[in-house]
Motif scaffolding. Structure first.
Motif, PDB file in Angstrom:
ATOM      1  N   PHE A 134       0.835  -1.202   0.000  1.00  0.00           N
ATOM      2  CA  PHE A 134       0.000   0.000   0.000  1.00  0.00           C
ATOM      3  C   PHE A 134       0.866   1.248   0.000  1.00  0.00           C
ATOM      4  O   PHE A 134       2.069   1.198   0.245  1.00  0.00           O
ATOM      5  N   GLY A 135       0.209   2.382  -0.266  1.00  0.00           N
ATOM      6  CA  GLY A 135       0.887   3.663  -0.185  1.00  0.00           C
ATOM      7  C   GLY A 135       0.894   4.170   1.247  1.00  0.00           C
ATOM      8  O   GLY A 135       1.033   3.397   2.195  1.00  0.00           O
ATOM      9  N   ARG A 136       0.684   5.451   1.411  1.00  0.00           N
ATOM     10  CA  ARG A 136       0.702   6.062   2.748  1.00  0.00           C
ATOM     11  C   ARG A 136      -0.584   5.729   3.504  1.00  0.00           C
ATOM     12  O   ARG A 136      -1.680   5.817   2.968  1.00  0.00           O
ATOM     13  N   LEU A 137      -0.411   5.351   4.764  1.00  0.00           N
ATOM     14  CA  LEU A 137      -1.552   5.007   5.612  1.00  0.00           C
ATOM     15  C   LEU A 137      -1.863   6.159   6.549  1.00  0.00           C
ATOM     16  O   LEU A 137      -0.979   6.695   7.223  1.00  0.00           O
ATOM     17  N   ASN A 138      -3.141   6.541   6.606  1.00  0.00           N
ATOM     18  CA  ASN A 138      -3.612   7.574   7.526  1.00  0.00           C
ATOM     19  C   ASN A 138      -4.745   6.981   8.362  1.00  0.00           C
ATOM     20  O   ASN A 138      -5.724   6.461   7.813  1.00  0.00           O
ATOM     21  N   VAL A 139      -4.613   7.042   9.678  1.00  0.00           N
ATOM     22  CA  VAL A 139      -5.644   6.547  10.588  1.00  0.00           C
ATOM     23  C   VAL A 139      -6.220   7.740  11.343  1.00  0.00           C
ATOM     24  O   VAL A 139      -5.500   8.415  12.098  1.00  0.00           O
ATOM     25  N   LEU A 140      -7.506   8.024  11.127  1.00  0.00           N
ATOM     26  CA  LEU A 140      -8.171   9.167  11.743  1.00  0.00           C
ATOM     27  C   LEU A 140      -9.338   8.638  12.572  1.00  0.00           C
ATOM     28  O   LEU A 140     -10.209   7.948  12.054  1.00  0.00           O
ATOM     29  N   ALA A 141      -9.349   8.966  13.858  1.00  0.00           N
ATOM     30  CA  ALA A 141     -10.380   8.440  14.748  1.00  0.00           C
ATOM     31  C   ALA A 141     -10.972   9.550  15.597  1.00  0.00           C
ATOM     32  O   ALA A 141     -10.265  10.449  16.060  1.00  0.00           O
ATOM     33  N   GLY A 142     -12.291   9.468  15.792  1.00  0.00           N
ATOM     34  CA  GLY A 142     -12.980  10.434  16.637  1.00  0.00           C
ATOM     35  C   GLY A 142     -13.856   9.727  17.644  1.00  0.00           C
ATOM     36  O   GLY A 142     -14.293   8.596  17.432  1.00  0.00           O
ATOM     37  N   ALA A 143     -14.122  10.397  18.770  1.00  0.00           N
ATOM     38  CA  ALA A 143     -14.988   9.848  19.812  1.00  0.00           C
ATOM     39  C   ALA A 143     -15.669  11.000  20.533  1.00  0.00           C
ATOM     40  O   ALA A 143     -15.271  12.161  20.397  1.00  0.00           O
ATOM     41  N   VAL A 161      -6.201  11.677  16.417  1.00  0.00           N
ATOM     42  CA  VAL A 161      -7.395  11.395  17.206  1.00  0.00           C
ATOM     43  C   VAL A 161      -8.015  12.713  17.641  1.00  0.00           C
ATOM     44  O   VAL A 161      -7.299  13.665  17.982  1.00  0.00           O
ATOM     45  N   THR A 162      -9.344  12.774  17.621  1.00  0.00           N
ATOM     46  CA  THR A 162     -10.034  13.972  18.083  1.00  0.00           C
ATOM     47  C   THR A 162     -11.249  13.562  18.905  1.00  0.00           C
ATOM     48  O   THR A 162     -11.754  12.442  18.763  1.00  0.00           O
ATOM     49  N   VAL A 163     -11.701  14.448  19.777  1.00  0.00           N
ATOM     50  CA  VAL A 163     -12.893  14.186  20.586  1.00  0.00           C
ATOM     51  C   VAL A 163     -13.841  15.377  20.473  1.00  0.00           C
ATOM     52  O   VAL A 163     -13.425  16.501  20.205  1.00  0.00           O
ATOM     53  N   ASP A 164     -15.138  15.100  20.695  1.00  0.00           N
ATOM     54  CA  ASP A 164     -16.134  16.163  20.635  1.00  0.00           C
ATOM     55  C   ASP A 164     -16.118  17.019  21.895  1.00  0.00           C
ATOM     56  O   ASP A 164     -16.249  18.243  21.831  1.00  0.00           O
ATOM     57  N   ARG A 165     -15.966  16.333  23.050  1.00  0.00           N
ATOM     58  CA  ARG A 165     -16.023  17.042  24.340  1.00  0.00           C
ATOM     59  C   ARG A 165     -14.794  16.685  25.169  1.00  0.00           C
ATOM     60  O   ARG A 165     -14.714  15.586  25.725  1.00  0.00           O
ATOM     61  N   PRO A 166     -13.817  17.584  25.256  1.00  0.00           N
ATOM     62  CA  PRO A 166     -12.608  17.275  26.027  1.00  0.00           C
ATOM     63  C   PRO A 166     -12.915  17.209  27.517  1.00  0.00           C
ATOM     64  O   PRO A 166     -13.789  17.904  28.023  1.00  0.00           O
ATOM     65  N   SER A 167     -12.181  16.354  28.220  1.00  0.00           N
ATOM     66  CA  SER A 167     -12.341  16.234  29.662  1.00  0.00           C
ATOM     67  C   SER A 167     -11.126  15.537  30.230  1.00  0.00           C
ATOM     68  O   SER A 167     -10.304  14.974  29.491  1.00  0.00           O
ATOM     69  N   GLY A 168     -10.993  15.570  31.544  1.00  0.00           N
ATOM     70  CA  GLY A 168      -9.933  14.841  32.217  1.00  0.00           C
ATOM     71  C   GLY A 168      -8.534  15.238  31.824  1.00  0.00           C
ATOM     72  O   GLY A 168      -7.646  14.396  31.712  1.00  0.00           O
TER      73      GLY A 168
END
Length: 268
Positions: free
Chosen positions: A133-142, A164-171
């Motif tokens: 494969f070429g370049r791998l990008n893994v993008l995850a949200g929660a 990685v990104t989140v909708d509501r940051p905490s902790g």
């Protein structure tokens, strides 16, 4: 596909989050046919019912790994199973991720919430043969940092490009905040030579596919995993119908060029 359910024993369990559990199942005798990445099984909680759950790892030919979020009676019963417990399993069902179509191309693996589970076997496949494969990008949200799955595996996914990104940051969260489409600005890919694999809430998949198309990725090179009410899993009962598709048979993985005209029809 095995039409009758087979008994499997829980040989390991891991609490991923406050409401999500990963179960490793081993056949007590005869094993189901091998699963492909993206396919699902019907898991039966005794005395409660049966639900479709995608495989979340295929490291062993006979063992099955499923990541389950407790959102209803059956999923709560399955999440309550302990090591040594039993579950009946049918499968494999449905279409899988077409990794062969991605050979030689850049990859975008984009997940929202529990959608990361069906994509994890795909990531295992790609990381096992990186030269294909070429370049791998893994993008995850929660929703929140506490809802992120498989955090111990992030370093391996981060090596190509992971975000990685989140909708509501905490902790004390110091990472990115926002919807997963915002991560596309950082990803490294050439749109005409890219294949995208997307799984998550339907609204997230629509928004992500539209953003990818806007950047030049062809709709037929965007694969999405769709959900509907699957009962029989054999294409007979019609509960999972989406327009001309029966998703237990024609899905759950379909090209966005097929899914787009269906997902834009209200209540379809």
């Amino acid at each position: 596909m095995t039409p009758a359910p087979l008994p499997y024993r829980v040989v390991d369990r891991h609490d991923e989050t406050h409401d999500t559990v990963t179960l490793v199942l081993e056949p007590s005798g005869e094993a189901l046919s091998p699963f492909a990445t993206g396919q699902f099984a019907m898991l039966h909680a005794f005395g409660v019912g049966e639900i479709p759950v995608s495989v979340s790892r295929l490291a062993d030919r006979h063992r099955l790994t499923h990541t389950i979020r407790a959102v209803g009676a059956v999923s709560r019963a399955l999440c309550g199973l302990r090591t040594g417990g039993w579950v009946d399993v049918r499968g494999p069902f449905g279409t899988g991720w077409d990794t062969a179509a991605a050979h030689g191309n850049d990859l975008l693996v984009i997940a929202g919430g529990i959608g990361l589970a069906p994509l994890r076997p795909l990531l295992d496949t790609v990381l096992a043969e990186p030269r294909a494969f070429g370049r791998l990008n893994v993008l995850a949200g929660a929703r929140t940092p506490a809802d992120l799955l498989y955090t111990d595996e992030f370093p391996a996914w981060d090596k190509p490009f992971g975000a990685v990104t989140v909708d509501r940051p905490s902790g004390g969260w110091t990472g990115r905040v926002g919807v997963v489409t915002t991560l596309l600005r950082e990803a490294r890919f050439t749109p005409p030579d890219t294949v995208a694999f997307v799984c998550g809430p339907e609204v997230m998949m629509r928004a992500t596919a539209r953003a990818l198309i806007h950047q030049g990725v062809r709709p037929d090179r965007i694969q999405v995993s769709l959900e509907r009410n699957m009962r029989c899993a054999t294409g007979h009962c019609g509960h999972c119908q989406l327009g001309p598709l029966l998703l237990c048979r024609d899905g759950p993985v379909v090209g966005y060029h097929q899914a787009e005209p269906l997902l834009t029809v209200r209540e379809l």
